[in-house]
Design a protein around this motif. Structure first.
Motif, short mmCIF file in Angstrom:
data_model
loop_
_atom_site.label_atom_id
_atom_site.label_comp_id
_atom_site.label_asym_id
_atom_site.label_seq_id
_atom_site.Cartn_x
_atom_site.Cartn_y
_atom_site.Cartn_z
N ARG A 1 0.93 -1.39 -0.01
CA ARG A 1 0.17 0.00 -0.14
C ARG A 1 0.69 1.09 0.14
O ARG A 1 1.94 1.23 0.43
CB ARG A 1 -0.94 0.17 1.28
CG ARG A 1 -2.12 -0.83 0.96
CD ARG A 1 -2.93 -0.69 2.30
NE ARG A 1 -2.64 -1.45 3.25
CZ ARG A 1 -3.16 -2.83 3.33
NH1 ARG A 1 -3.64 -3.44 2.28
NH2 ARG A 1 -2.71 -3.55 4.29
N THR A 2 0.22 2.30 -0.69
CA THR A 2 1.02 3.62 -0.64
C THR A 2 0.17 4.57 0.34
O THR A 2 -1.15 4.46 0.23
CB THR A 2 0.96 4.19 -1.97
OG1 THR A 2 1.72 3.31 -2.87
CG2 THR A 2 1.57 5.53 -2.09
N PHE A 3 0.91 5.24 0.97
CA PHE A 3 0.12 6.19 1.99
C PHE A 3 0.96 7.70 1.56
O PHE A 3 2.01 7.86 2.02
CB PHE A 3 0.48 6.03 3.34
CG PHE A 3 -0.20 4.69 3.82
CD1 PHE A 3 -1.28 4.66 4.42
CD2 PHE A 3 0.62 3.63 3.92
CE1 PHE A 3 -2.03 3.44 4.59
CE2 PHE A 3 0.04 2.16 4.16
CZ PHE A 3 -1.29 2.23 4.67
N THR A 4 0.09 8.47 0.90
CA THR A 4 0.76 9.77 0.69
C THR A 4 0.03 10.74 1.77
O THR A 4 -1.19 11.16 1.72
CB THR A 4 0.07 10.44 -0.90
OG1 THR A 4 0.56 9.29 -1.79
CG2 THR A 4 0.53 11.86 -1.17
N HIS A 5 0.97 11.31 2.51
CA HIS A 5 0.76 11.83 3.77
C HIS A 5 0.42 13.51 3.24
O HIS A 5 1.62 13.81 2.39
CB HIS A 5 1.95 11.89 4.88
CG HIS A 5 1.96 10.48 5.51
ND1 HIS A 5 2.12 9.32 4.77
CD2 HIS A 5 1.93 10.12 6.57
CE1 HIS A 5 2.48 8.54 5.64
NE2 HIS A 5 2.30 8.85 6.63
N VAL A 6 -0.32 13.84 3.86
CA VAL A 6 -0.60 15.38 3.52
C VAL A 6 -0.92 16.13 4.92
O VAL A 6 -1.89 15.70 5.85
CB VAL A 6 -2.06 15.76 2.78
CG1 VAL A 6 -2.09 17.26 2.45
CG2 VAL A 6 -1.85 15.08 1.45
N TRP A 7 0.04 16.89 5.36
CA TRP A 7 -0.06 17.79 6.66
C TRP A 7 -0.30 19.12 6.39
O TRP A 7 0.30 19.94 5.53
CB TRP A 7 1.30 17.49 7.21
CG TRP A 7 1.55 16.30 7.71
CD1 TRP A 7 1.14 15.01 7.63
CD2 TRP A 7 2.87 15.88 8.29
NE1 TRP A 7 1.56 13.86 8.23
CE2 TRP A 7 2.93 14.40 8.83
CE3 TRP A 7 4.11 16.68 8.67
CZ2 TRP A 7 4.34 13.69 9.07
CZ3 TRP A 7 5.20 15.81 9.09
CH2 TRP A 7 5.31 14.38 9.53
N LYS A 8 -1.22 19.67 7.37
CA LYS A 8 -1.40 21.08 7.12
C LYS A 8 -1.34 21.74 8.82
O LYS A 8 -2.28 21.27 9.27
CB LYS A 8 -2.62 21.56 6.68
CG LYS A 8 -2.94 23.12 6.61
CD LYS A 8 -4.16 23.24 5.81
CE LYS A 8 -4.32 24.94 5.32
NZ LYS A 8 -5.42 25.25 4.60
N VAL A 9 -0.47 22.56 8.94
CA VAL A 9 -0.24 23.09 10.22
C VAL A 9 -1.29 24.13 10.76
O VAL A 9 -1.59 25.00 9.70
CB VAL A 9 1.33 23.87 10.43
CG1 VAL A 9 1.23 24.74 11.77
CG2 VAL A 9 2.20 23.06 9.98
N PHE A 10 -1.91 23.79 11.73
CA PHE A 10 -3.01 24.67 12.23
C PHE A 10 -2.81 25.09 13.58
O PHE A 10 -3.74 26.25 13.97
CB PHE A 10 -4.46 24.18 12.09
CG PHE A 10 -4.79 22.94 13.41
CD1 PHE A 10 -5.18 23.17 14.40
CD2 PHE A 10 -4.29 21.58 13.04
CE1 PHE A 10 -5.46 22.26 15.56
CE2 PHE A 10 -4.54 20.58 13.93
CZ PHE A 10 -5.10 20.99 15.05
N ALA A 11 -1.82 24.89 14.46
CA ALA A 11 -1.54 25.44 15.70
C ALA A 11 -0.11 25.31 15.85
O ALA A 11 0.55 24.56 15.58
CB ALA A 11 -2.27 24.76 16.64
#
Length: 158
Positions: free
Chosen positions: A66-76
């Motif tokens: 499986r492939t896991f394309t992580h997407v992170w967006k800083v909110f704090a």
């Protein structure tokens, strides 16, 4: 320790993992927010990271078929205190928030990670079970402790 979202019983309780680390809050902050430090103990394929509201990054982890394309967006962002980001995968349903907090404790720091699922991930995928999440956060927090306390941390190969 965990909490259940009363609006959606499908959402599991939070995962919280803490470590008392022989380090100061400045070093802990750098380990959690500076790309070069993050590469040493967290994911070795993070292309960039900034402790800045709205900053977003994306990278691929392929531990198995499986492939896991992580997407992170800083909110704090609370310098030397907390960094938090939304976390999802392009291939799968689901959304979580991950927050790291740093507290000074008797000349050391306590670093805690909280993983809160906001929208459920597919339950048929083993990597999304609560047990897998708990094991994963213990693994990474042990690596963070080793890194900050000067013990060798082997690079991850994904």
């Amino acid at each position: 320790m965990g909490s259940i979202n009363v609006n959606t019983m499908d959402v599991p309780a939070d995962i919280v993992v803490e470590r008392l680390i022989r380090a100061n809050k400045q070093d802990a902050w750098r380990a959690l927010t500076e790309k070069e430090s993050m590469l040493a103990w967290f994911f070795s394929s993070i292309p960039d990271f900034k402790p800045k509201l709205g900053f977003q990054t994306q990278f691929v982890i392929k531990p198995s078929a499986r492939t896991f394309t992580h997407v992170w967006k800083v909110f704090a962002v609370v310098p030397y205190g907390q960094i938090a980001y939304l976390w999802h995968y392009t291939e799968y349903e689901g959304l979580a928030e991950v927050s790291f907090t740093i507290k000074e404790v008797d000349g050391n720091v306590e670093v805690a990670v909280r993983n809160r699922v906001l929208e459920p991930f597919p339950t048929e995928i083993p990597e999304f079970t609560r047990e897998s999440g708990l094991n994963g956060w213990h693994f990474f927090m042990d690596r963070l402790k080793d890194y900050l306390e000067g013990r060798p941390v082997n690079p991850l190969e994904f």
